[in-house]
Each structure stands twice: as structure tokens, then as C-alpha cells.
Enzyme design. Structure first.
Site, PDB file in Angstrom:
ATOM      1  N   LYS A 203     -26.833   1.590 -71.264  1.00  0.00           N
ATOM      2  CA  LYS A 203     -25.897   0.521 -71.587  1.00  0.00           C
ATOM      3  C   LYS A 203     -26.604  -0.813 -71.444  1.00  0.00           C
ATOM      4  CE  LYS A 203     -21.574  -1.645 -70.448  1.00  0.00           C
ATOM      5  NZ  LYS A 203     -20.218  -1.464 -69.943  1.00  0.00           N
ATOM      6  N   LYS A 261     -25.041   2.579 -75.788  1.00  0.00           N
ATOM      7  CA  LYS A 261     -24.096   1.519 -76.099  1.00  0.00           C
ATOM      8  C   LYS A 261     -24.804   0.165 -76.042  1.00  0.00           C
ATOM      9  CE  LYS A 261     -20.106  -0.622 -74.097  1.00  0.00           C
ATOM     10  NZ  LYS A 261     -19.438  -0.843 -72.868  1.00  0.00           N
TER      11      LYS A 261
HETATM   12  C1  PBG Z   1     -16.776  -2.324 -68.867  1.00  0.00           C
HETATM   13  C2  PBG Z   1     -16.967  -2.060 -70.316  1.00  0.00           C
HETATM   14  C3  PBG Z   1     -17.361  -2.945 -71.313  1.00  0.00           C
HETATM   15  C4  PBG Z   1     -17.260  -2.257 -72.519  1.00  0.00           C
HETATM   16  C5  PBG Z   1     -16.842  -0.961 -72.225  1.00  0.00           C
HETATM   17  N1  PBG Z   1     -16.685  -0.841 -70.854  1.00  0.00           N
HETATM   18  C6  PBG Z   1     -17.728  -4.375 -71.250  1.00  0.00           C
HETATM   19  C7  PBG Z   1     -18.829  -4.808 -70.410  1.00  0.00           C
HETATM   20  O1  PBG Z   1     -19.580  -4.009 -69.860  1.00  0.00           O
HETATM   21  O2  PBG Z   1     -18.945  -6.018 -70.240  1.00  0.00           O
HETATM   22  C8  PBG Z   1     -17.525  -2.839 -73.880  1.00  0.00           C
HETATM   23  C9  PBG Z   1     -16.891  -2.141 -75.036  1.00  0.00           C
HETATM   24  C10 PBG Z   1     -16.820  -2.939 -76.287  1.00  0.00           C
HETATM   25  O3  PBG Z   1     -17.379  -4.051 -76.408  1.00  0.00           O
HETATM   26  O4  PBG Z   1     -16.182  -2.437 -77.224  1.00  0.00           O
HETATM   27  N2  PBG Z   1     -17.832  -2.172 -68.035  1.00  0.00           N
END
Ligand code: PBG
Length: 338
Positions: A203, A261
């Protein structure tokens, strides 16, 4: 005089495999089906109308009743998994995010309501504190940075709470070290051996999450003494060997499914993760990717009916088994139309 090479053109004609739809169908390498989709939904507390999310046209913060309706639509269309993201009232946010393990909180309520109507619908829950954090961080801050151990302890409580409510997949999205193993131990100790862990393994610290943070009002708060962003835990977009290491660690700790992601700008990682480990691999087409495509559709610059499926097929071609996408229901309708 050029000598002709007998084994290439005109004997070999690559276009022969593209002559007719039935031939193209026969040799197609990747297929997209609704079995591949997880539909991420935003939910809110209270009653009243759904609140449209301006930067994500077509997506809203849903109230409990409408979540059940949307689950029904999804199920009818063959989309059998939802990922739930809560918009929590500011009053319930705190520095330790304790609302995240409230058994009567929004996420447990949503899970129970959906399961009461659609018991076979899979529900994935995000394990991270940001929607519950008064400073918009995924964990607990100490001495100016996220404290790994305190955060993992909190995440373990959150995941256990989600499992008790009936979550099928708990999805740590926080990027703390060691959280997958600790969550696995706790789920097993509590008797939830069959609850899956879908780990956000690779991520990235991406600006493509902007619209999501608008939807949940969860962006990092710009305050003295706390991190301004998530770069000490989410990955540097420049790195890929490091992503393989993260995936390896999560698998070793017991992750059932690993995730990359964002999606479209990180397809190289989807390919490498699947090719290297051969394990169930998910990809998240995140909010910014959705917003970007929707903006182009609204301007008439791209053809929605064609682009949605093409963008999702790219994930399958790269090796993804599972796709989290805000287009899940639209794509399911398109696939149904053929
Ligand atoms: C929370 C989380 C996020 C997303 C999914 N879970 C945001 C982040 O990490 O700041 C993003 C998903 C999206 O942008 O569609 N940790």
C-alpha cells in the site's frame, strides 16, 4: 535481395486469430466476471438521505437501510462481496480511535444488518484507525510518529470486534509491522479460524486516495507534533522490491489474500506479486482513479461503457484475482448486457 523467411509472414498471420468475434472469444486469455469484484461502500451513522460524495459521482455515504438495498442490488447482479468504510461522527473520534472496537459501532451494525438479509454476502472490513482518529492517522501517535506496538494492539481489538460482528474478511490497511500475525493469533484464539485476512500488503503513500479521505473526512490533520502525511508507514511510490518484501512478510504471518493499492498506476506490482508468490492477489482501483475516469466520462472525453471494463480487464491481465472497484455494480450491469 532480401531472402524470404519461410516461417513468418505470409505463413504466420497474427491477425488470423482476430478475424471474427467467435475466434477472438475462443483464444481470449483473461476474462472479467462479477466473481472477481468487491464493491467498496461508504456508510454513515443516523437516518435520512444518502449523502452524495462530490468527488466520487455515483457514490454516496449510505445509511443503514440503503446499505441493505445496495447489498440486494449487488447480490442480484452477482457481486458477492462488499468492503465497508464508515464515516464516523467527529464526536466519536479520539486519539486512540477506541470507537473502532465498539461492538455497537457503525461497522458492526452494518455487518449484522446486511447478514440478516443476505447471509452469504461476503463483507470485508478495513482494519485501520483513520476513520476513528481525531488526527486522521491510521494508528496511535507517540513522540511525533505512529507507535507500532500501541497501534497493533488497537488494530487487534478492532479486527476481533469486526469478526465478532460477522465480517468474513478483515483487511488491515494500516501498514504497521507485524499486524497480520498478531491479528491472526487473536482471531484464532477467539474461535474465528475461518475469518480471512485480506492484507493491504503493498500500500503506497498515494495522493490517489484524496476523494476517499473527503468521503470520510479522514485526511491527516495538519497539527503541531503529529505527522502531516502517512509516509512513515505507507510505501514510497518509487519502490517495488520493497513491495515484494511486504507481501512476503504478510504471507508468512498468515495473510490469505494480499493486495496492491492503488491499482492502475501500480499494475507492475500486481504482475510481480502474482508472478512471484502465486497466491490470491487483490488490487484496489482507488477513489482517485474512479474520480479521474468519472470526470473524463462527464466531459464526454472517454466512453464510460468501454473504459470501465477495459480498466478492470487490465487488472486481470496483470494477474489480479480480485478487484476492489467503485465501478463494481456498473461493471456488473455492463457484463450482463454483454
Ligand atoms: C484507510 C484506507 C484508505 C483507503 C482504503 N483504506 C485511505 C488511506 O490510507 O489514507 C483508500 C481507498 C480509496 O482511495 O479508494 N487506511
Amino acid at each position: 535481395m532480401a531472402t524470404s523467411r519461410p516461417h513468418i509472414y505470409p505463413r504466420v498471420r497474427a491477425r488470423r486469430l482476430r478475424t471474427r468475434p467467435s475466434v477472438r472469444d475462443l483464444i481470449r486469455e483473461s476474462t472479467l466476471t462479477t466473481d472477481d469484484f468487491i464493491y467498496p461502500i461508504f456508510v454513515r451513522e443516523g437516518v435520512g438521505p444518502n449523502q452524495p460524495i462530490p468527488s466520487m459521482p455515483g457514490q454516496s455515504r449510505l445509511t443503514l437501510d440503503s446499505v441493505v438495498d445496495v447489498a440486494g442490488q449487488a447480490w442480484e447482479l452477482g457481486v458477492k462481496a462488499l468492503a465497508v468504510f464508515p464515516k464516523v461522527h467527529e464526536d466519536r473520534k479520539s486519539l486512540d480511535g477506541a470507537e473502532a472496537w465498539n461492538d455497537e459501532g457503525l461497522v458492526p451494525q452494518i455487518i449484522r444488518a446486511v447478514k440478516a438479509h443476505y447471509p452469504d454476502m461476503l463483507i470485508a472490513t478495513d482494519v485501520a484507525l483513520d476513520p476513528y482518529s481525531s488526527i486522521g492517522q491510521d494508528g496511535i501517535v507517540k513522540d511525533g510518529d505512529l507507535h507500532n506496538e500501541l497501534t497493533v494492539e488497537a488494530l487487534v481489538k478492532q479486527a476481533a470486534c469486526q469478526a465478532r460482528a460477522g465480517a468474513d474478511l478483515v483487511s488491515p490497511s494500516d501498514m504497521m509491522d507485524g499486524r497480520v500475525g498478531r491479528i491472526r493469533d487473536r482471531l484464532d484464539a477467539d474461535g474465528f479460524d475461518d475469518t480471512l485476512i485480506m492484507a493491504y500488503s503493498a500500500k503506497y503513500a498515494s495522493a490517489f486516495y484524496g476523494p476517499f479521505r473527503d468521503a470520510l473526512d479522514s485526511a491527516p490533520r495538519q497539527l503541531e507534533g503529529i505527522p502531516k502525511d502517512k509516509k512513515t508507514y505507507q510505501m514510497d511510490p518509487a519502490n517495488s522490491a520493497e513491495a515484494l518484501k511486504e507481501v512476503e512478510l504478510d504471507l508468512a504471518e498468515g495473510a490469505d489474500i494480499v493486495m496492491v493499492k492503488p491499482g492502475m498506476p501500480y499494475l507492475d506490482l500486481v504482475y510481480r506479486v502474482k508472478a512471484t508468490f502465486g497466491r490470491p492477489t487483490a488490487v484496489y482501483q482507488v477513489s482517485g482513479e474512479y474520480a479521474m475516469l468519472k470526470a473524463a466520462f462527464a466531459n464526454g472525453w472517454l466512453d464510460e461503457d468501454k473504459i470501465v471494463l477495459e480498466s478492470l480487464l487490465g487488472f486481470k491481465r496483470a494477474g489480479a484475482d480480485i478487484i476492489l472497484t467503485y465501478f463494481a455494480l456498473d461493471a456488473a450491469r455492463m457484463l450482463k448486457r454483454g
